[in-house]
Design a protein around this motif. Sequence first.
Motif, PDB file in Angstrom:
ATOM      1  N   ASN A  45     -33.552 -18.173 -29.045  1.00 59.29           N
ATOM      2  CA  ASN A  45     -32.478 -18.027 -28.060  1.00 59.29           C
ATOM      3  C   ASN A  45     -32.418 -16.600 -27.542  1.00 59.29           C
ATOM      4  OD1 ASN A  45     -30.146 -18.901 -26.568  1.00 59.29           O
ATOM      5  ND2 ASN A  45     -28.932 -17.723 -28.029  1.00 59.29           N
ATOM      6  N   HIS A  99     -33.725 -25.533 -27.031  1.00 55.13           N
ATOM      7  CA  HIS A  99     -33.645 -26.993 -26.985  1.00 55.13           C
ATOM      8  C   HIS A  99     -34.938 -27.626 -27.482  1.00 55.13           C
ATOM      9  CE1 HIS A  99     -33.927 -30.976 -25.047  1.00 55.13           C
ATOM     10  NE2 HIS A  99     -32.682 -31.054 -25.476  1.00 55.13           N
ATOM     11  N   GLU A 100     -36.059 -27.148 -26.980  1.00 52.55           N
ATOM     12  CA  GLU A 100     -37.350 -27.710 -27.386  1.00 52.55           C
ATOM     13  C   GLU A 100     -37.602 -27.502 -28.877  1.00 52.55           C
ATOM     14  OE1 GLU A 100     -40.482 -26.278 -24.855  1.00 52.55           O
ATOM     15  OE2 GLU A 100     -39.317 -26.695 -23.054  1.00 52.55           O
ATOM     16  N   ALA A 129     -22.717 -28.365 -28.698  1.00 52.46           N
ATOM     17  CA  ALA A 129     -24.044 -27.958 -29.174  1.00 52.46           C
ATOM     18  C   ALA A 129     -23.955 -27.322 -30.553  1.00 52.46           C
ATOM     19  CB  ALA A 129     -24.676 -26.987 -28.176  1.00 52.46           C
TER      20      ALA A 129
END
Length: 81
Positions: free
Chosen positions: A54, A63-64, A29
Motif C-alpha cells: 500500500n 487488492h491484488e 475493507a
Amino acid sequence: MSIESDRNIVEQYNAMCRRAEEGDPSARAVKFIIDAVLEDKLAIDQLRMISNANKKDGPMAVHELFVTFYKQPQQEGAAAI
C-alpha cells in the motif's frame, strides 16, 4: 496489554464495525482484513506485506495481493482433502 488498552482496541473495533455497517468503504475493507486475520485466512506476515504494498504501490496492488493471499489457504485446504 493493559485492561485500558484492551478496552480502547475493542472500542475502536466496534466503531469501525459501525462505520462498515453504515457503508463506509474504508471501514468495510479494514473489517474484511481484520476478519481474514482472525479466521486464519491471512497471516501477520502477509498483512505486513499488504501494508508495504500500500505504501509503495497503492490500493490496486493491495487488492491484488490481498486476493492472492486470501485464496491461498482455501486452495491448500482443498488440495489436502
